[in-house]
Design an enzyme around this catalytic site. Sequence first.
Site, PDB file in Angstrom:
ATOM      1  N   GLU A 157      -9.874   2.534  -5.353  1.00 31.21           N
ATOM      2  CA  GLU A 157      -9.414   3.901  -5.138  1.00 31.21           C
ATOM      3  C   GLU A 157      -8.209   4.272  -6.009  1.00 31.21           C
ATOM      4  OE1 GLU A 157     -10.890   4.449  -0.561  1.00 31.21           O
ATOM      5  OE2 GLU A 157      -8.967   3.459  -0.829  1.00 31.21           O
TER       6      GLU A 157
ATOM      7  N   HIS B 113      -2.832   2.937  -4.880  1.00 26.90           N
ATOM      8  CA  HIS B 113      -2.238   2.544  -3.589  1.00 26.90           C
ATOM      9  C   HIS B 113      -0.816   2.004  -3.773  1.00 26.90           C
ATOM     10  CE1 HIS B 113      -5.627   3.250  -0.900  1.00 26.90           C
ATOM     11  NE2 HIS B 113      -6.425   2.734  -1.815  1.00 26.90           N
TER      12      HIS B 113
ATOM     13  N   ASP C 261       0.858  -1.188   0.000  1.00 27.21           N
ATOM     14  CA  ASP C 261       0.000   0.000   0.000  1.00 27.21           C
ATOM     15  C   ASP C 261       0.894   1.239   0.000  1.00 27.21           C
ATOM     16  OD1 ASP C 261      -2.289   1.749   0.278  1.00 27.21           O
ATOM     17  OD2 ASP C 261      -3.346   0.005   1.078  1.00 27.21           O
TER      18      ASP C 261
HETATM   19  C1  ACM Z   1     -11.032  -0.281   0.611  1.00 25.18           C
HETATM   20  O1  ACM Z   1     -11.507  -0.186   1.751  1.00 25.18           O
HETATM   21  N1  ACM Z   1     -10.396   0.749   0.055  1.00 25.18           N
HETATM   22  C2  ACM Z   1     -11.120  -1.514  -0.143  1.00 25.18           C
END
Ligand code: ACM
Length: 547
Positions: free
Chosen positions: A336, A272, A211
């Site tokens: 995201e 991410h 991440d």
């Molecule tokens: C998430 O909570 N961004 C999968």
Amino acid sequence: MKTATNHLLSVLAAFLLAGITSYAADKLPDIIPQPQSLELRKGSCRVAGIQINCDDAFGEDVRGIIAAFADRLKTVCGKESTVAYPIGLRKSAEKGNVKGMVIIMNRALGQEEYVMDISAGKILIYASAAPGVLWGIRTLQQMLPPEIYRNAPAKVHLSVPCCLIQDKPRFKYRGVMLDCCRHFFSTDEIKRQLDVMSIYKCNRLHWHLSDDQGWRIEIKSRPLLTIAGAWRAEEDNPKYGGFYTEDEVRDIISYAAARGITVIPEIDLPGHMMSALTCYPELGCTGKGYEITNRWGVYKDVLCAGNEAVYAFLEDVLTEICDIFPSEYIHIGGDECPKDRWRECPKCQAKIRELGLEDTAGATKEQRLQNYVTARIQAFLAGKGRKIIGWDEILEGELSPGATVMSWRGSKGGIKAAAAGFDVIMTPNSHCYFDYAQSPQLDKEPKGITRKPERAITLEKVYSMEPCVNMDAESAKHVLGVQCNLWTEYIAANDHLEYMLLPRMIALSEVQWRPAGNRDFDAFKTSLQHHQFRILDILGVNYRKLD
Ligand code: ACM
Ligand code: ZN
């Protein structure tokens, strides 16, 4: 002549004739998740020092499970339980010529299914494979006093009530997701969670390993990922972080497997990715300005989808991931991923033109570019015999058949995906986000991500969850299962992690294992108080007490 199947059928028939589909709460043995059906009988069976005989048709995995159980018995009661694999055991069992604990293969049962027939002096377990044997033994352990979980001798009477149990899970995927990126947790800490998961028959650890705030797995072909990508400066620590070596990861995988748990790694792409971009800035659209920090949220900088070097990078990483992890599924994230950089990037725009992508009513051309990334990685992994799981954003635009969608922004993504014929795993942030506070009285809970009391996820809310809500029967068949997600932005220490996980994970195990409906929250709370919390106390695991 009676076959093993016939024997089983007669056992089941006797059970059905007795007309027992549930049992009274006042006699309820404290088993969670509760078995699908249990018929209590008179009397009890002594387990201390019991001889164990197992069908030699089972493989090494079952031998490991039985050896571990025999060890546990010996540790707690001091008496040796001999273990044998006699030839012809099934025939002797059909004739009733066995005693002690006897584990018999019955291929008519599902992988995770078991039947346990306990009478005075005899415990018969029928299963077709290691998971069924393991879950049968887990149930047996829960019927014993909590001291069975001690790692030292205990002065306790090890016996179980005579009964007949027939049991199998509602869902085959029963997961817990652990984010080891926002904060790092040691392998010993992860093993503690695996121990608890296995008690409650959870069978998937979804391990979030990459991440923005840290890269957590050694990748030999890209050493900077852990030399630099695993570390960040914090106010009180100039080098906060850590990573798991390949050996440590393999150790976790085998520790989990011995407990019936498959580990599914997540490499979150193409968003991410700040930790990877900081190490290899040439993989981003702008090529500079990347930094690993403890600023949470969504970053605009993501992998450049127009750069072939990015695909080479991902293929190198995923090749090593597939070498290390035997799981059928690899989670490739997909959540995201802002499109700001892609809209401005000449390489991304050239790729969009090359692919002939256009804005449509359902998706922009940049969203379609993410569809291309997903499909390309999906095809690469399919070449290695693997399937992908992605967060529900992968559904925006077009998704190739065979992908599994993890519904997190509520249930709607899962409902839509299942209706379109995709398999889904339900992890809605209405019920399954265990980083959210456990009580609306936010000032009484540890500081966390929850700002509004109505977003709290109480124990009762978890327990009340119905994963297939608003789905027709055909869609519901695509629901592989349910998972809780433990994001760790605000969870830096293991005792806090356990506090957030427990007892909500125990409530979720009922949702994951038991048929829809027919749940009793008061009986569940009584079982927590009388039995489950004593188990957790013996294990030294932290949990939130009942209100
Ligand atoms: C998430 O909570 N961004 C999968
Ligand atoms: Zn780009």
